[in-house]
Design a protein around this motif. Structure first.
Motif, mmCIF file in Angstrom:
data_model
loop_
_atom_site.group_PDB
_atom_site.id
_atom_site.type_symbol
_atom_site.label_atom_id
_atom_site.label_comp_id
_atom_site.label_asym_id
_atom_site.label_seq_id
_atom_site.Cartn_x
_atom_site.Cartn_y
_atom_site.Cartn_z
ATOM 1 N N TYR A 564 0.771 -1.329 -0.150
ATOM 2 C CA TYR A 564 0.037 -0.122 0.127
ATOM 3 C C TYR A 564 0.881 1.222 0.270
ATOM 4 N N SER A 565 0.382 2.324 -0.518
ATOM 5 C CA SER A 565 1.130 3.517 -0.909
ATOM 6 C C SER A 565 0.048 4.611 -0.917
ATOM 7 N N GLY A 566 -0.040 5.471 0.043
ATOM 8 C CA GLY A 566 -0.715 6.684 -0.220
ATOM 9 C C GLY A 566 -0.730 7.969 0.898
ATOM 10 N N PHE A 567 -1.694 8.894 0.718
ATOM 11 C CA PHE A 567 -1.354 9.901 1.734
ATOM 12 C C PHE A 567 -2.846 10.128 2.485
ATOM 13 N N PHE A 568 -2.866 10.518 3.613
ATOM 14 C CA PHE A 568 -3.793 10.638 4.296
ATOM 15 C C PHE A 568 -3.855 11.983 5.076
ATOM 16 N N ASP A 569 -4.926 12.592 4.544
ATOM 17 C CA ASP A 569 -4.912 14.053 4.638
ATOM 18 C C ASP A 569 -5.003 14.601 6.155
ATOM 19 N N GLN A 570 -5.935 13.729 6.733
ATOM 20 C CA GLN A 570 -6.520 14.003 8.097
ATOM 21 C C GLN A 570 -5.251 14.119 9.201
ATOM 22 N N ALA A 571 -4.150 13.091 8.824
ATOM 23 C CA ALA A 571 -2.996 13.149 9.694
ATOM 24 C C ALA A 571 -1.659 13.949 9.180
ATOM 25 N N ARG A 572 -2.125 14.471 7.929
ATOM 26 C CA ARG A 572 -0.827 15.198 7.242
ATOM 27 C C ARG A 572 0.185 14.019 7.068
ATOM 28 N N ALA A 573 -0.007 13.122 6.444
ATOM 29 C CA ALA A 573 0.619 11.859 6.765
ATOM 30 C C ALA A 573 0.770 11.045 5.168
ATOM 31 N N TYR A 574 1.980 10.474 4.938
ATOM 32 C CA TYR A 574 2.095 9.504 3.846
ATOM 33 C C TYR A 574 2.410 8.271 4.444
ATOM 34 N N LYS A 575 1.793 7.416 3.968
ATOM 35 C CA LYS A 575 1.787 5.889 4.534
ATOM 36 C C LYS A 575 2.333 4.960 3.363
ATOM 37 N N VAL A 576 3.342 4.092 3.785
ATOM 38 C CA VAL A 576 3.654 2.907 2.857
ATOM 39 C C VAL A 576 3.728 1.834 3.515
ATOM 40 N N THR A 577 3.187 0.829 2.937
ATOM 41 C CA THR A 577 3.361 -0.752 3.731
ATOM 42 C C THR A 577 4.122 -1.881 2.745
ATOM 43 N N THR A 578 5.073 -2.558 3.220
ATOM 44 C CA THR A 578 5.791 -3.543 2.431
ATOM 45 C C THR A 578 5.786 -4.837 3.107
ATOM 46 N N ALA A 579 5.828 -5.785 2.357
ATOM 47 C CA ALA A 579 6.100 -7.123 2.919
ATOM 48 C C ALA A 579 7.458 -7.063 3.616
ATOM 49 N N ARG A 580 7.400 -8.034 4.742
ATOM 50 C CA ARG A 580 8.583 -8.109 5.759
ATOM 51 C C ARG A 580 9.525 -9.050 5.033
ATOM 52 N N LEU A 581 10.782 -8.480 4.730
ATOM 53 C CA LEU A 581 11.722 -9.399 3.993
ATOM 54 C C LEU A 581 13.130 -9.583 4.773
ATOM 55 N N ARG A 582 13.549 -10.674 4.401
ATOM 56 C CA ARG A 582 14.856 -10.867 4.854
ATOM 57 C C ARG A 582 15.700 -11.818 3.658
ATOM 58 N N ASN A 583 16.836 -11.048 3.288
ATOM 59 C CA ASN A 583 17.351 -11.686 2.144
ATOM 60 C C ASN A 583 16.666 -11.928 0.962
ATOM 61 N N GLY A 584 15.745 -10.782 0.688
ATOM 62 C CA GLY A 584 15.162 -10.646 -0.375
ATOM 63 C C GLY A 584 13.623 -11.867 -0.411
ATOM 64 N N LYS A 585 13.347 -12.488 0.727
ATOM 65 C CA LYS A 585 12.348 -13.471 0.976
ATOM 66 C C LYS A 585 11.305 -12.833 1.899
ATOM 67 N N ARG A 586 9.992 -13.040 1.772
ATOM 68 C CA ARG A 586 9.206 -13.031 2.719
ATOM 69 C C ARG A 586 9.287 -13.831 4.037
ATOM 70 N N VAL A 587 9.223 -13.240 5.229
ATOM 71 C CA VAL A 587 9.368 -13.913 6.465
ATOM 72 C C VAL A 587 8.548 -13.308 7.331
ATOM 73 N N PRO A 588 7.992 -14.209 8.494
ATOM 74 C CA PRO A 588 7.211 -13.409 9.540
ATOM 75 C C PRO A 588 8.119 -12.935 10.596
#
Length: 630
Positions: A564-588
């Motif tokens: 996800y990537s986008g702005f939220f005007d109510q908080a004057r904020a930009y938010k971006v969410t990425t997968a959690r990665l280690r050495n290029g692989k998705r990990v919990p």
């Protein structure tokens, strides 16, 4: 959207006092009692409610049965909270009891409440425990029926995940809403949206305040609005600080998911009240998946045992070695493989390197933590023991200090056995059949149990046993009071110096009031960039330096890992969410080789992002106009 209004508030529906963001972190009982005294005097429903769990600290509690904090910390907090709840005759509600909310943790918290009730008698009272462990056969049946889907960025569920899980816990809410019996005057979308939004804010206590920390109180009103006020006298809430909390630990800021649906905050409004420290919120609406998709979903969580870990700790100080760390550690691993050539079981060995240096600079010292994973503790410890030998004595090009390569001996231990290693394996949504979401004594999925605890107080010279056992508060002299007041004043103005000019080579960190990273569940990391000035926020937004492609380049990840990537005007904020990665692989989060289980130190690329010349000039014009006006 931030609004200001002189409209009289609607009548209060209820009041909630949340002393801290996590049970066991410490409670200021004077602040709690002051808030309860104020609200109970109105005759309006009032409750003490606080959170007690999270997936933030990793999968250990689900797999190994531990709790978030030491047992004694729960005892200390519950002694205060139970006494306050009894004194003012209000309910005390704890969510995710003991850290995970599993049946084991819930029963342990019930035991502590029982101990506290007998230690400081205030009369008998009831404790209701809600249980939500799921049978593995239930999960297996729903998997075969094709009604299990990943939550956030978790991988598809496999039957082996169910088999290997220790206990499967379910996050649920419907039974709690059944028993609430409040707000029936509101339409169901506003009622559920309001209470869920309040819960999203209060579950972190005073994190929505400036400075953050401590407790917070909420008043929910009959028109669906609610007010948030910090309990600490030196703290304030602002429209931006409260709106910003909807970003915290969530994939996106406008849609917050929960059992049976999600809150829609796209039209939420935040108003600063006359006391300049309370914020009124409106516009929280709930969207029911039964109406949009014809289904009701809940979330399942579980973890498994992935093996056993061990580690060793120390530091390298030779600049010659530090300049060739990668090659040196390959030599160490080669030695360990040779020494364990007869071992058929799979094992792993990796290193956490702390203090590598930037821009080609060689640091004066590098911390090194070697971590192993193996099927048994004996093998895991043997691996790091051999690795430490090689780390101390292996040769490298340019070696001069022949007595040893490694500063070690911290804590007096040669190696450190770490015990079982847990790993998240289930973080999924499952569809329920009609009526399964409802709880009760004999409910098929969610049941409760009622206990009677405590005993009648014994009078001692006209004083209750509870009061007699209390230690008198220590005297605080005038000089110490002055120091405390000065410290509070200092805390309040931290980071308060206004930005008046930019450096020669400015970064995003100079413009933003807040840049942070945090888990959004075990499989995602979410980043928030917030600004205190509307003009600077709009300039950054217009410049388009923050978008999906830019973030992927900045963090060096494929664009498909940006969720996800986008702005939220109510908080004057930009938010971006990425997968959690280690050495290029998705990990919990929280498994082998974890070095930031909260994800709170991953924001540095955003902090250091250089501003393009056009944005730099635009911001400087804004600052020049501000200085001229002042």
């Amino acid at each position: 959207m931030t609004v200001q209004s002189a409209d009289a508030p609607a009548p209060a529906l209820c009041h909630i006092v949340t002393p801290i963001g996590m049970l066991g972190y410490g409670v200021d009982v004077k602040q709690v009692d002051a808030a309860l005294e104020k609200f109970t005097a109105t005759g309006e429903p009032t409750a003490l409610i606080l959170d007690s769990g999270s997936t933030d600290s990793g999968p250990q509690k689900l797999a190994l049965g531990g709790m978030t904090v030491p047992r004694g910390s729960y005892v200390r907090d519950l002694q205060k909270l139970v006494a306050s709840a009894r004194k003012f005759n209000v309910p005390l509600l704890l969510s995710s009891a003991g850290g995970s909310g599993t049946n084991y943790n819930t029963r342990e918290i019930v035991k502590i409440i029982d101990e506290v009730a007998h230690r400081n008698p205030t009369g008998k009272f009831k404790v209701v425990a809600l249980y939500a462990d799921m049978d593995k056969e239930f999960a297996r049946e729903r998997l075969h029926a094709g009604v299990v889907t990943p939550c956030s960025s978790a991988p598809p569920l496999a039957e082996a995940d169910i088999d290997e899980s220790v206990v499967i816990f379910c996050a649920f809410a419907e039974y709690c809403y059944q028993k609430l019996n409040l707000g029936e005057q509101l339409d169901k979308y506003t009622r559920r949206g309001t209470f869920t939004h309040v819960g999203e804010i209060l579950e972190c206590g005073g994190l929505c305040a400036e400075p953050k920390g401590g407790g917070v109180i909420a008043t929910i009103r009959l028109d669906g609005s609610f007010e948030i006020t910090p309990m600490a006298p030196n703290a304030t809430c602002t429209p931006v600080s409260v709106a910003a909390h909807t970003l915290y630990e969530n994939t996106r800021p406008d849609t917050l998911f929960g059992p049976g649906g999600h809150i829609d905050l796209s039209n939420s409004q935040y108003e600063l009240l006359e006391d300049r420290r309370t914020v009124r919120v409106r516009g929280s609406r709930y969207v029911y998946t039964k109406e949009t998709k014809g289904i009701y979903q809940i979330k399942l969580e579980a973890a498994k045992l992935a093996g056993y870990r061990a580690m060793y700790v120390g530091a390298h100080k030779d600049p010659v070695l530090i300049g060739q760390m990668e090659k040196f550690l390959a030599t160490v691993k080669g030695y360990v493989k040779m020494e364990h050539a007869d071992v058929a079981e799979p094992w792993e060995l990796e290193w956490h390197i702390i203090g590598k240096g930037d821009n080609g600079n060689v640091p004066q010292e590098v911390g090194l933590i070697g971590e192993s994973l193996a099927p048994t503790q004996e093998l895991a410890t043997s691996i790091v023991a051999k690795a430490k030998v090689a780390t101390i004595h292996a040769p490298y090009r340019g070696l001069k200090a022949t007595s040893g390569n490694f500063a070690h001996g911290i804590g007096g231990l040669y190696t450190v056995p770490l015990g079982p290693c847990a790993e998240f394996c289930i973080y999924h949504l499952v569809e329920l059949k009609e009526g399964e979401e409802r709880g009760g004594i004999d409910a098929p999925l969610f049941r409760f149990e009622t206990f009677e605890v405590g005993e009648e107080p014994m009078e001692t010279n006209g004083t209750s046993a509870a009061a007699a056992s209390e230690e008198p508060a220590p005297e605080v002299d005038d000089e110490k009071k002055k120091k405390i007041a000065a410290m509070k004043k200092q805390v309040r103005v931290l980071n308060a110096d206004p930005l008046t000019s930019l450096s020669d080579d400015p970064t995003l960190g100079e413009l933003a009031t807040v840049i942070r990273s945090k888990n959004s569940g075990p499989y995602e990391i979410t980043f928030d960039v917030m600004f205190d000035r509307e003009s600077i926020y709009q300039a950054v937004k217009k410049s388009d330096i923050l978008n999906t492609e830019a973030v992927a380049r900045l963090f060096g990840i494929p664009i498909e890992h940006v969720i996800y990537s986008g702005f939220f005007d109510q908080a004057r904020a930009y938010k971006v969410t990425t997968a959690r990665l280690r050495n290029g692989k998705r990990v919990p989060a929280g498994g082998y080789m974890e070095d930031d289980v909260h994800g709170s130190q991953m924001y540095l690329p955003l902090l250091r992002k250089k501003l393009p010349e056009g944005l730099k000039n635009e911001v400087q014009k804004i600052l020049d106009r501000t200085i001229f006006v002042q």
